[in-house]
Design a protein around this motif. Structure first.
Motif, PDB file in Angstrom:
ATOM      1  N   ALA A  60       2.774   8.210  30.622  1.00  0.00           N
ATOM      2  CA  ALA A  60       3.262   6.850  31.166  1.00  0.00           C
ATOM      3  C   ALA A  60       2.680   5.422  30.382  1.00  0.00           C
ATOM      4  O   ALA A  60       3.228   5.582  29.534  1.00  0.00           O
ATOM      5  CB  ALA A  60       4.196   6.145  31.489  1.00  0.00           C
ATOM      6  N   ALA A  61       1.212   5.382  31.345  1.00  0.00           N
ATOM      7  CA  ALA A  61       1.160   4.498  30.232  1.00  0.00           C
ATOM      8  C   ALA A  61      -0.108   4.633  29.373  1.00  0.00           C
ATOM      9  O   ALA A  61       0.097   3.645  28.039  1.00  0.00           O
ATOM     10  CB  ALA A  61      -0.561   4.419  31.703  1.00  0.00           C
ATOM     11  N   ARG A  62       0.178   6.116  28.344  1.00  0.00           N
ATOM     12  CA  ARG A  62      -0.820   5.968  27.440  1.00  0.00           C
ATOM     13  C   ARG A  62       0.866   5.576  26.593  1.00  0.00           C
ATOM     14  O   ARG A  62      -0.080   5.214  24.965  1.00  0.00           O
ATOM     15  CB  ARG A  62      -1.257   7.929  27.299  1.00  0.00           C
ATOM     16  N   ALA A  63       1.762   6.125  26.603  1.00  0.00           N
ATOM     17  CA  ALA A  63       2.777   5.598  26.031  1.00  0.00           C
ATOM     18  C   ALA A  63       2.843   4.275  25.274  1.00  0.00           C
ATOM     19  O   ALA A  63       3.066   3.920  24.064  1.00  0.00           O
ATOM     20  CB  ALA A  63       4.343   6.445  26.545  1.00  0.00           C
ATOM     21  N   ALA A  64       2.495   3.587  26.654  1.00  0.00           N
ATOM     22  CA  ALA A  64       3.010   2.277  26.462  1.00  0.00           C
ATOM     23  C   ALA A  64       1.760   1.964  25.934  1.00  0.00           C
ATOM     24  O   ALA A  64       1.991   0.659  24.697  1.00  0.00           O
ATOM     25  CB  ALA A  64       3.180   1.532  27.882  1.00  0.00           C
ATOM     26  N   ASP A  65       0.878   2.469  25.975  1.00  0.00           N
ATOM     27  CA  ASP A  65      -0.430   1.902  25.002  1.00  0.00           C
ATOM     28  C   ASP A  65      -0.127   2.290  23.609  1.00  0.00           C
ATOM     29  O   ASP A  65      -0.404   0.835  22.880  1.00  0.00           O
ATOM     30  CB  ASP A  65      -1.712   2.334  25.253  1.00  0.00           C
ATOM     31  N   ILE A  66       0.586   3.199  23.370  1.00  0.00           N
ATOM     32  CA  ILE A  66       1.436   3.163  21.514  1.00  0.00           C
ATOM     33  C   ILE A  66       1.640   2.429  21.434  1.00  0.00           C
ATOM     34  O   ILE A  66       1.822   1.696  20.047  1.00  0.00           O
ATOM     35  CB  ILE A  66       0.991   4.567  21.434  1.00  0.00           C
ATOM     36  N   LEU A  67       3.376   1.762  22.160  1.00  0.00           N
ATOM     37  CA  LEU A  67       4.186   0.328  21.582  1.00  0.00           C
ATOM     38  C   LEU A  67       3.412  -0.423  21.590  1.00  0.00           C
ATOM     39  O   LEU A  67       3.841  -1.369  20.995  1.00  0.00           O
ATOM     40  CB  LEU A  67       4.881   1.303  22.857  1.00  0.00           C
ATOM     41  N   ALA A  68       2.133  -0.837  22.467  1.00  0.00           N
ATOM     42  CA  ALA A  68       1.792  -2.403  22.353  1.00  0.00           C
ATOM     43  C   ALA A  68       0.593  -1.975  21.252  1.00  0.00           C
ATOM     44  O   ALA A  68       0.992  -3.294  20.653  1.00  0.00           O
ATOM     45  CB  ALA A  68       0.838  -2.062  23.800  1.00  0.00           C
ATOM     46  N   ALA A  69       0.108  -1.345  20.727  1.00  0.00           N
ATOM     47  CA  ALA A  69      -0.255  -1.129  19.821  1.00  0.00           C
ATOM     48  C   ALA A  69       0.273  -1.458  18.167  1.00  0.00           C
ATOM     49  O   ALA A  69       0.171  -1.603  16.857  1.00  0.00           O
ATOM     50  CB  ALA A  69      -1.131  -0.081  19.306  1.00  0.00           C
ATOM     51  N   LEU A  70       1.462  -0.492  18.888  1.00  0.00           N
ATOM     52  CA  LEU A  70       2.534  -0.571  16.941  1.00  0.00           C
ATOM     53  C   LEU A  70       3.346  -2.363  17.383  1.00  0.00           C
ATOM     54  O   LEU A  70       3.985  -2.407  16.192  1.00  0.00           O
ATOM     55  CB  LEU A  70       3.443   0.687  17.050  1.00  0.00           C
ATOM     56  N   SER A  71       3.359  -3.185  18.123  1.00  0.00           N
ATOM     57  CA  SER A  71       4.242  -3.696  18.236  1.00  0.00           C
ATOM     58  C   SER A  71       4.037  -4.936  17.236  1.00  0.00           C
ATOM     59  O   SER A  71       5.413  -5.082  16.504  1.00  0.00           O
ATOM     60  CB  SER A  71       4.445  -4.440  19.815  1.00  0.00           C
ATOM     61  N   PRO A  72       2.995  -5.029  16.793  1.00  0.00           N
ATOM     62  CA  PRO A  72       2.521  -5.734  15.669  1.00  0.00           C
ATOM     63  C   PRO A  72       2.805  -5.327  14.329  1.00  0.00           C
ATOM     64  O   PRO A  72       3.606  -6.862  12.996  1.00  0.00           O
ATOM     65  CB  PRO A  72       1.349  -6.089  15.472  1.00  0.00           C
ATOM     66  N   LEU A  73       3.426  -3.785  14.544  1.00  0.00           N
ATOM     67  CA  LEU A  73       3.996  -3.409  12.343  1.00  0.00           C
ATOM     68  C   LEU A  73       5.290  -3.546  12.668  1.00  0.00           C
ATOM     69  O   LEU A  73       6.253  -2.985  11.799  1.00  0.00           O
ATOM     70  CB  LEU A  73       3.212  -2.298  12.835  1.00  0.00           C
ATOM     71  N   ASP A  74       5.951  -3.746  13.916  1.00  0.00           N
ATOM     72  CA  ASP A  74       7.555  -4.113  14.052  1.00  0.00           C
ATOM     73  C   ASP A  74       8.619  -2.304  13.951  1.00  0.00           C
ATOM     74  O   ASP A  74       9.321  -2.054  13.482  1.00  0.00           O
ATOM     75  CB  ASP A  74       8.355  -4.988  13.673  1.00  0.00           C
ATOM     76  N   ILE A  75       7.333  -2.117  14.482  1.00  0.00           N
ATOM     77  CA  ILE A  75       7.511  -0.386  14.778  1.00  0.00           C
ATOM     78  C   ILE A  75       7.982  -0.445  16.007  1.00  0.00           C
ATOM     79  O   ILE A  75       6.841  -0.010  16.878  1.00  0.00           O
ATOM     80  CB  ILE A  75       6.536   0.502  14.045  1.00  0.00           C
ATOM     81  N   GLY A  76       9.063   0.462  16.461  1.00  0.00           N
ATOM     82  CA  GLY A  76       8.983   1.689  17.547  1.00  0.00           C
ATOM     83  C   GLY A  76       9.433   1.045  18.920  1.00  0.00           C
ATOM     84  O   GLY A  76       8.459  -0.384  19.385  1.00  0.00           O
ATOM     85  N   GLN A  77      10.768   1.420  19.485  1.00  0.00           N
ATOM     86  CA  GLN A  77      10.815   0.953  20.955  1.00  0.00           C
ATOM     87  C   GLN A  77      11.153   1.899  22.259  1.00  0.00           C
ATOM     88  O   GLN A  77      11.056   1.800  23.131  1.00  0.00           O
ATOM     89  CB  GLN A  77      11.889   0.423  20.755  1.00  0.00           C
ATOM     90  N   GLY A  78      10.298   3.268  21.326  1.00  0.00           N
ATOM     91  CA  GLY A  78      10.140   4.450  22.199  1.00  0.00           C
ATOM     92  C   GLY A  78       9.092   5.475  21.992  1.00  0.00           C
ATOM     93  O   GLY A  78       9.112   5.735  20.363  1.00  0.00           O
TER      94      GLY A  78
END
Length: 268
Positions: free
Chosen positions: A147-165
């Motif tokens: 869960a922590a790794r998935a959250a890190d991935i989403l946080a890294a992608l946020s500036p690119l406007d990609i992914g909510q899951g």
């Protein structure tokens, strides 16, 4: 005293829940977009924003809520009214910024015409889960790490406007939600060759993008999400507290009980 509310409805259960909670609201649907509202909904076209604004003002509407799922519509430029034609350059520029850019532009367009744009969660505060909400079995050490790794991935992608899951199993990313949506992501994970998957069952994490305007396109899960997570062989779901809606809550929680999955809301 606030003015009248209008529900601008697209697909899914959320517009129906809003209409039930706000029976005096003006219900608006759009040509070519499936919806579950009754016959009393007033139909408009995306090509004719001028007619929509006029109808809202004439009905005394000062507040709007945009609700439901909507793929980017196919528009007929020959049907644009003068108001829509004037908005096209702004909307096209917004599209270049991804979904968030387009939705931010749409919000601005309505606000400039005197409408307050509300989020569904402003009207139905019980849609989201509070920090610490948990159902189902506890997360083991591997699930916590996934869960922590998935959250890190989403946080890294946020500036690119990609992914909510995102789905992670045994530290391995099995998929990221893109324009195709949650069902496509979980279907892709379900179809992954077992030989390519770790032994860990894996976790689906759903969270809003950083800086996302939650008045529109707030992430959501529902009973169909639970079924898809189970079909993908995952152990459960982690959602962001206060920033992810649980639609059809009773059915969703019943589906959790039936499948034996966990659902927890926590800041990661």
């Amino acid at each position: 005293m606030p003015g009248r509310l209008a529900i601008l409805a697209c697909g899914g259960a959320l517009p129906v829940a809003l209409a039930s909670a706000c029976p005096q609201a003006l219900q608006i649907c759009f040509a070519g977009v499936p919806h579950n509202l009754g016959e009393g909904a007033q139909e408009h076209r995306f090509e004719k924003f001028g007619a929509l604004f006029q109808a809202l003002h004439e009905a005394g509407v000062t507040r709007i809520v945009l609700a439901g799922s909507l793929p980017r519509p196919t528009l007929d430029p020959s049907a644009f009214d003068a108001v829509t034609m004037a908005l096209v350059p702004r909307l096209m520029a917004g599209m270049q910024g991804g979904d968030d850019g387009l939705l931010t532009t749409v919000i601005s367009v309505f606000e400039e015409r005197g409408f307050a744009v509300l989020g569904a969660h402003d009207l139905l505060p019980d849609l989201t889960a509070a920090e610490g909400f948990h159902l189902g079995p506890p997360l083991d050490e591997i699930a916590e790490s996934d869960a922590a790794r998935a959250a890190d991935i989403l946080a890294a992608l946020s500036p690119l406007d990609i992914g909510q899951g995102c789905v992670v199993a045994g530290g391995q990313c099995l998929g990221i939600e893109t324009a195709q949506g949650t069902d496509a992501l979980l279907g892709f994970v379900a179809a992954t060759d077992p030989a390519r998957r770790p032994k860990a069952r894996g976790v689906f994490v759903k969270a809003a993008k950083r800086g996302q305007d939650l008045r529109v396109d707030m992430p959501a899960i529902g009973p169909g999400t639970i079924a898809a997570v189970a079909a993908a062989g995952l152990a459960g779901l982690v959602i962001e507290p206060g920033r992810v809606m649980i639609l059809e809550r009773d059915k969703t929680l019943a589906a959790l009980s039936d499948t034996g999955l966990f659902l927890t809301a926590r800041t990661l």
